[in-house]
Design an enzyme around this catalytic site. Sequence first.
Site, short mmCIF file in Angstrom:
data_model
loop_
_atom_site.label_atom_id
_atom_site.label_comp_id
_atom_site.label_asym_id
_atom_site.label_seq_id
_atom_site.Cartn_x
_atom_site.Cartn_y
_atom_site.Cartn_z
N GLU A 46 -23.18 -134.64 -19.46
CA GLU A 46 -21.96 -134.63 -18.66
C GLU A 46 -21.22 -135.94 -18.89
O GLU A 46 -21.82 -137.00 -18.88
CB GLU A 46 -22.33 -134.47 -17.17
CG GLU A 46 -21.21 -134.71 -16.19
CD GLU A 46 -20.00 -133.80 -16.40
OE1 GLU A 46 -20.16 -132.57 -16.43
OE2 GLU A 46 -18.88 -134.34 -16.56
N LEU A 56 -22.43 -135.43 -11.24
CA LEU A 56 -22.66 -134.04 -11.67
C LEU A 56 -21.80 -133.09 -10.82
O LEU A 56 -21.22 -133.49 -9.83
CB LEU A 56 -24.14 -133.70 -11.53
CG LEU A 56 -25.10 -134.60 -12.33
CD1 LEU A 56 -26.54 -134.28 -12.00
CD2 LEU A 56 -24.85 -134.45 -13.84
N THR A 105 -18.02 -126.30 -20.69
CA THR A 105 -17.12 -127.44 -20.49
C THR A 105 -15.95 -127.12 -19.57
O THR A 105 -15.11 -127.98 -19.31
CB THR A 105 -16.59 -127.92 -21.86
OG1 THR A 105 -16.18 -126.77 -22.61
CG2 THR A 105 -17.65 -128.67 -22.63
N GLY A 111 -1.95 -123.35 -5.59
CA GLY A 111 -0.68 -123.65 -4.93
C GLY A 111 -0.72 -123.34 -3.45
O GLY A 111 -0.27 -124.14 -2.62
N LEU A 112 -1.28 -122.18 -3.11
CA LEU A 112 -1.29 -121.78 -1.69
C LEU A 112 -2.32 -122.58 -0.90
O LEU A 112 -2.06 -122.96 0.24
CB LEU A 112 -1.55 -120.28 -1.57
CG LEU A 112 -0.48 -119.39 -2.22
CD1 LEU A 112 -0.79 -117.92 -1.98
CD2 LEU A 112 0.92 -119.71 -1.69
N VAL A 168 10.93 -123.30 -12.78
CA VAL A 168 11.31 -124.71 -12.82
C VAL A 168 11.58 -125.05 -14.28
O VAL A 168 10.73 -124.82 -15.14
CB VAL A 168 10.17 -125.58 -12.24
CG1 VAL A 168 10.47 -127.05 -12.43
CG2 VAL A 168 9.97 -125.25 -10.77
N MET A 206 -11.47 -117.53 -13.83
CA MET A 206 -11.94 -118.92 -13.78
C MET A 206 -12.46 -119.21 -12.37
O MET A 206 -11.75 -119.78 -11.54
CB MET A 206 -10.81 -119.87 -14.16
CG MET A 206 -10.47 -119.81 -15.62
SD MET A 206 -9.23 -121.02 -16.06
CE MET A 206 -9.23 -120.90 -17.83
N HIS A 263 -18.31 -119.03 -9.13
CA HIS A 263 -19.44 -118.10 -8.99
C HIS A 263 -19.60 -117.20 -10.21
O HIS A 263 -20.71 -116.76 -10.52
CB HIS A 263 -19.34 -117.27 -7.71
CG HIS A 263 -17.98 -116.73 -7.39
ND1 HIS A 263 -16.97 -117.51 -6.90
CD2 HIS A 263 -17.45 -115.49 -7.48
CE1 HIS A 263 -15.90 -116.76 -6.70
NE2 HIS A 263 -16.16 -115.53 -7.05
N HIS A 279 -21.95 -105.90 17.56
CA HIS A 279 -20.74 -106.01 18.37
C HIS A 279 -20.89 -107.18 19.33
O HIS A 279 -21.95 -107.32 19.94
CB HIS A 279 -20.53 -104.72 19.17
CG HIS A 279 -19.38 -104.83 20.13
ND1 HIS A 279 -18.06 -104.72 19.70
CD2 HIS A 279 -19.34 -105.07 21.46
CE1 HIS A 279 -17.26 -104.86 20.75
NE2 HIS A 279 -18.00 -105.10 21.82
P1 NAI Z 1 -3.19 -118.99 -10.75
O1 NAI Z 1 -3.26 -118.28 -12.03
O2 NAI Z 1 -3.96 -118.53 -9.58
O3 NAI Z 1 -1.66 -119.04 -10.27
C1 NAI Z 1 -0.64 -119.60 -11.04
C2 NAI Z 1 0.68 -119.11 -10.50
O4 NAI Z 1 1.73 -119.79 -11.15
C3 NAI Z 1 0.92 -117.61 -10.74
O5 NAI Z 1 1.33 -117.02 -9.54
C4 NAI Z 1 2.00 -117.59 -11.81
O6 NAI Z 1 2.82 -116.46 -11.74
C5 NAI Z 1 2.75 -118.87 -11.47
N1 NAI Z 1 3.54 -119.43 -12.57
C6 NAI Z 1 3.18 -119.50 -13.88
N2 NAI Z 1 4.16 -120.13 -14.58
C7 NAI Z 1 5.14 -120.46 -13.69
C8 NAI Z 1 6.40 -121.13 -13.79
N3 NAI Z 1 6.84 -121.57 -14.97
N4 NAI Z 1 7.13 -121.31 -12.68
C9 NAI Z 1 6.68 -120.84 -11.49
N5 NAI Z 1 5.50 -120.20 -11.34
C10 NAI Z 1 4.74 -120.03 -12.42
O7 NAI Z 1 -3.52 -120.51 -11.10
P2 NAI Z 1 -3.88 -121.74 -10.19
O8 NAI Z 1 -3.48 -121.50 -8.78
O9 NAI Z 1 -3.33 -122.93 -10.89
O10 NAI Z 1 -5.46 -121.75 -10.24
C11 NAI Z 1 -6.10 -121.95 -11.50
C12 NAI Z 1 -7.43 -121.26 -11.53
O11 NAI Z 1 -8.32 -121.84 -10.63
C13 NAI Z 1 -7.32 -119.79 -11.21
O12 NAI Z 1 -8.04 -119.07 -12.15
C14 NAI Z 1 -7.94 -119.69 -9.86
O13 NAI Z 1 -8.61 -118.45 -9.68
C15 NAI Z 1 -8.92 -120.85 -9.84
N6 NAI Z 1 -9.10 -121.31 -8.47
C16 NAI Z 1 -9.79 -120.53 -7.61
C17 NAI Z 1 -9.92 -120.91 -6.29
C18 NAI Z 1 -10.63 -120.00 -5.36
O14 NAI Z 1 -11.36 -119.13 -5.82
N7 NAI Z 1 -10.43 -120.13 -4.06
C19 NAI Z 1 -9.35 -122.15 -5.79
C20 NAI Z 1 -8.61 -122.85 -6.78
C21 NAI Z 1 -8.52 -122.44 -8.07
#
Ligand code: NAI
Length: 463
Positions: free
Chosen positions: A34, A39, A140, A182-183, A234, A316, A319, A442
């Site tokens: 690593e 780790l 990686t 993002g959310l 953007v 990605m 789990h 319940h």
């Molecule tokens: P994401 O693939 O979930 O979302 C990226 C978002 O950006 C999509 O809605 C897409 O339509 C939008 N987008 C793409 N290009 C754009 C642009 N030029 N302008 C505006 N919007 C655009 O990717 P995110 O949120 O970055 O996460 C990356 C990875 O990490 C994902 O595979 C996600 O599953 C994983 N992850 C999982 C988590 C969880 O399981 N709770 C938590 C954080 C990440």
Amino acid sequence: MTQTYDVLVIGAGPGGYVCAIRCAQLGLKTACVEKRETLGGTCLNVGCIPSKALLSSSEKYEDAGKHFADIGIKIGKLGLDLPAMMKFKDGVVEANTKGIEFLFKKNKIDRLTGAAEILGAGKVKIGGTVYEAKHIVIATGSDVSTLPGIEIDEKKIVSSTGALTLADVPKTMAVIGGGVIGLEMGTVWRRLGAQVTVIEYLDNILPGMDGEVRKEALKILKKQGIDFKLSSKVTSAKSGPKGVELSIEPAAGGAAEKLSVDIVLMAVGRKPYTDGLGLEKAGVALDNRGRVQVDGHFETNIQGIYAIGDVIQGPMLAHKAEDEGMILAEMLAGQSGHIDYNLIPGVVYTWPEISSVGKTEEQLKEAGIAYNAGKFPFMANGRARAMGMNEGFVKILACAKTDRVLGAHMIGPNVGELIQEVVSVMEFEGTAEDIARTCHAHPTLTEAVKEAALAVHKRPVHI
Ligand code: NAI
């Protein structure tokens, strides 16, 4: 003398460290290299774990400020101690990463520190030393993606990593990308006081998830105060002394508008990370999206070199990587293993939480599969009401012919945990009837799952 291993795993994220532990458990002489000092990879250091610590802390802060009064709790003036919140988060990370160190020692795994370069089948160089290994596992992971012309400085234009360490609550924050990161991170900073605007290229957030859930999530997150600019892209982000000026255009083309914010979070996805690994020289093939190509046994085109996790195809998710690591270890030890990619649950840790497994309604329609849908709102669940958390619903989709559960989609309190019941049922090829006839305690939130299963057969009791 050259150190020789049965297995040398490159990367100690959830894929790599789990693979290493399982290999060692099965009696294989194992090392894990690593390049970070700690780790756990992205997940433990700058991903899942710290973000969940901040999500949990910020949720309590928001509850104390906005919801305690509703349930009869009076508090004095509410204050935010951001450094203390960050310290708690850092402590959580440290405890988790130290936990992996302990597990490595317990399982007698050699921990190597440095950046690994694959010289070819059986040979890995770390620093000036060459190690030999019968099997090499590439684990990686992935790295953040950005948009052309926009540079992440981790100060004003941050990735998820920088968004975990902001020194102050920004007044305004723009989040590029309405996906999971993002959310989740937008929610953290909105709760702590930032005015958050999410700019999403598509016409709705959370692409790939069930349409009804996406619609409900958007409605709830808007009500919580996040602004959304959908169908927008953007085109530039200029960093100045006061903040960042964004240029935003409608996705379909048209006049640009400007938005000035203190901080920009780039969350448009992640890309496989293979920098410096020497894959080209070693002859390891990548696909057209830069992912390491593997066969059904996680083996690359070079015999004895394998890959798992974010660096190969598939969701990605930590789990998914862990399961691949376990299975690969068992296959390397001469056992067999299998992973059903249809049954990997997805969870978004906003509040309410969002979760899913299996097929969405949209996917079933597209595939021409006849199904029955059962839906149950948390509004009608006694426990959710008692918790004052009655937004959202559980939806179960079952095959119209066999009643076998094909998918489940949820938004509501603790649905990140509730989804697991359906994953297990699906793993056993169970039916909606199986869920409906299983006794659920319940009052629990799990009753919403049972009721949704009853609703598949149009016989819910509480709606
Ligand atoms: P994401 O693939 O979930 O979302 C990226 C978002 O950006 C999509 O809605 C897409 O339509 C939008 N987008 C793409 N290009 C754009 C642009 N030029 N302008 C505006 N919007 C655009 O990717 P995110 O949120 O970055 O996460 C990356 C990875 O990490 C994902 O595979 C996600 O599953 C994983 N992850 C999982 C988590 C969880 O399981 N709770 C938590 C954080 C990440």
